[in-house]
Scaffold this motif. Structure first.
Motif, PDB file in Angstrom:
ATOM      1  N   HIS A 123       5.790  15.127 -41.762  1.00 16.15           N
ATOM      2  CA  HIS A 123       5.196  16.460 -41.839  1.00 16.15           C
ATOM      3  C   HIS A 123       5.727  17.431 -40.801  1.00 16.15           C
ATOM      4  O   HIS A 123       5.202  18.523 -40.662  1.00 16.15           O
ATOM      5  CB  HIS A 123       3.673  16.357 -41.711  1.00 16.15           C
ATOM      6  N   GLY A 139       3.824  21.348 -37.424  1.00 15.72           N
ATOM      7  CA  GLY A 139       3.394  19.966 -37.589  1.00 15.72           C
ATOM      8  C   GLY A 139       3.336  19.219 -36.276  1.00 15.72           C
ATOM      9  O   GLY A 139       3.707  19.747 -35.212  1.00 15.72           O
ATOM     10  N   HIS A 155       2.486  11.083 -41.132  1.00 23.20           N
ATOM     11  CA  HIS A 155       2.621  12.363 -40.433  1.00 23.20           C
ATOM     12  C   HIS A 155       4.013  12.559 -39.843  1.00 23.20           C
ATOM     13  O   HIS A 155       4.362  13.673 -39.452  1.00 23.20           O
ATOM     14  CB  HIS A 155       1.569  12.489 -39.336  1.00 23.20           C
TER      15      HIS A 155
END
Length: 518
Positions: free
Chosen positions: A406, A425, A403
């Protein structure tokens, strides 16, 4: 997850019969774990009775069986060896207090943070541990008093009886489910051995081999209340506290994970926080009555569920039947062939192991496949508490790494000439570096707006990154506004304090795990 002959219907008859089956399987397990901890067999049997009875009566997962466990026994052995059994009893009491506090403060909900790959690894690892534990039943004492592997006819007889037990458990439900197939298998094999005079090891043989005492027995009296005979001072507290913390953590992790597995198998939902309190009450009580403490037992729980046990009566029956064995029927129970109990546990291993994990390893992300294998291996090599913690940490790091990539910041200019950065994000410790690199501060207008409507500010590192960003714009004599930042984040801002544009109506509310379902 499990391919067991599990009825979804609860009935008192099924609970009682399954409880009797579980009680028979508890005897060698409790004795073996007492041996691991370095205490007398009755210390393990009393723990299995008291912990099983209390958790069955007031716990958060009807149908789950608790008792003395190997995961906790391996922690106790050094304490008993150095300080003696009375310190163990005091430690178990403190362990229970810690577990009660965990339930009172509703920490049971955090079991939901355990990822599914960790659960699969936990299940597979425990299945392997249960299997390996049964191999000890294939050892006998030689003339020198040493435990050696059985050979010849004794080994062939043992293997044949195990196969017969497993066959009865597997095929009987296809004919009738009126009685638990495991109980029928134990009775049939016991009658067969006694009537034919077969050379088969029995429960009493196992007890005597474990204790190296030819007169050992599971017979005993009712457990008596006694305050642990240890000095009540700070020095004692310093000795027992580290052990109590580890035991409490292991007991709660194993109990809550087993609760989750039983939930999945029965299609119902247990109450984690209530189970924490019940485990604590059980351990505090057993410490005052000469027991070694315990937690949920996945093997015996699987036997119970597989035999039709669904209600509290199943666990209560198992505990009371075990006490009756100790008080009145030790002679009969000691004649049960170990092969019958090993066969029951082998069926548990087959039903517990997630065989489909072999099929999905190539289909799930490599990181998840690695976690499954890692947790299984660590469970076998150390204990399940360490395995679960390692699995959660690895899964969290993988999640953070994935993540971190992201976070996307889109740069535009609005009708007023202000530079607008729209953040998309999660912003957290793993993504802050990438976040800061996407701002073109020298090329921006004097008025900069950072839009957080599509972003999630997750931790303190993210807040510090926003403060850093604000400081950089201030050093360039530019004004930065933060839009749609959550109230929690606004309160923690330092450098950007007066530059936060408050928009309460549209600001998002970020929710965390609640206690409603715990």
């Amino acid at each position: 997850m499990f391919e067991l002959h599990a009825s979804k219907v609860s009935s008192l008859k099924n609970d009682v019969l399954s409880g009797l089956t579980v009680a028979l399987a508890l005897v060698p397990e409790a004795v073996a774990f007492a041996f691991v901890a370095g205490v007398e067999p009755l210390v393990g049997l009393y723990a299995a009775f008291m912990v099983g009875l209390i958790t069955a009566a007031i716990g958060g997962r009807p149908g789950m069986i608790s008792g003395a466990t190997g995961a906790m026994a391996v922690v106790m052995v050094s304490l008993v060896a150095i300080h003696g059994v009375q310190y163990l009893f005091a430690t178990v009491v403190l362990t229970g207090v810690i577990q009660i506090l965990a339930g009172v403060f509703k920490l049971g909900k955090f079991i939901r943070l355990v990822p599914h790959p960790v659960m699969l690894g936990f299940v597979n690892g425990l299945a392997i541990v249960i299997f390996l534990a049964q191999l000890g039943q294939f050892k006998v004492t030689n003339e020198a008093g040493e435990l050696v592997w059985m050979q010849g006819n004794q080994l062939y007889t043992m293997a044949g009886l195990i196969v017969l037990t497993m066959a009865i458990i597997h095929f009987l439900p296809k004919l009738t489910k009126a009685v638990p197939s495991s109980l029928v298998a134990i009775v049939v094999v016991t009658v067969l051995v006694q009537s034919l005079g077969l050379d088969a090891r029995t429960v009493v043989d196992f007890v005597r081999d474990m204790t190296n005492d030819p007169a050992a027995s599971i017979a005993g009296g009712f457990p008596e209340f006694a305050i642990p005979m240890v000095p009540f001072n700070l020095e004692t507290f310093k000795i027992i506290l580290p052990f109590a913390l580890v035991l409490a953590a292991i007991g709660l992790i194993e109990s809550l994970l087993t609760l989750t597995l039983i939930d999945e198998l029965t299609g119902t939902r247990g109450r984690g926080n209530r189970e924490c309190i019940a485990q604590g009450v059980a351990n505090t009580t057993t410490g005052f009555f000469g027991g070694m403490g315990g937690c949920a037992m996945i093997g015996q729980s699987m036997i119970n569920v597989n035999s039709g046990g669904r209600g509290r009566a199943s666990g209560i029956t198992a505990a009371l039947a075990l006490l009756c064995f100790i008080l009145f029927a030790s002679g009969l129970i000691e004649q049960i062939p170990l092969a019958a109990l090993v066969g029951v546990m082998f069926i548990v291993v087959i039903g517990t192991f997630e065989w489909s994990s072999f099929r999905i390893l190539n289909k799930v992300p490599k990181a998840d496949a690695f976690v499954i294998i890692l947790v299984s291996g660590v469970t076998v090599a150390t204990d399940l508490a360490i395995a679960v913690v390692v699995g959660v940490i690895v899964s969290a790091l993988v999640f953070a790494w994935e993540h971190a990539k992201h976070i996307i910041v889109n740069r535009t200019v609005d009708e007023n000439g202000s530079t607008v950065y729209e953040v998309n994000g999660p912003l957290f410790f793993g993504s802050v570096s990438n976040f800061l690199e996407q701002f073109e501060m020298d090329n921006d207008s004097d008025d900069v707006i950072v839009e957080f409507k599509n972003a999630r500010v997750a931790d303190h590192s993210a807040i510090e990154a926003i403060d850093t960003l604000a400081e950089r714009y201030l050093s360039r004599n530019k004004t930065m506004h933060l839009r749609h930042l959550s109230p929690e984040c606004r309160q923690l801002m330092k450098k950007a304090g007066d530059l936060v544009e408050v928009n309460v109506i549209e600001d998002p509310d970020y929710h965390i795990a609640t206690d409603k379902l715990a």
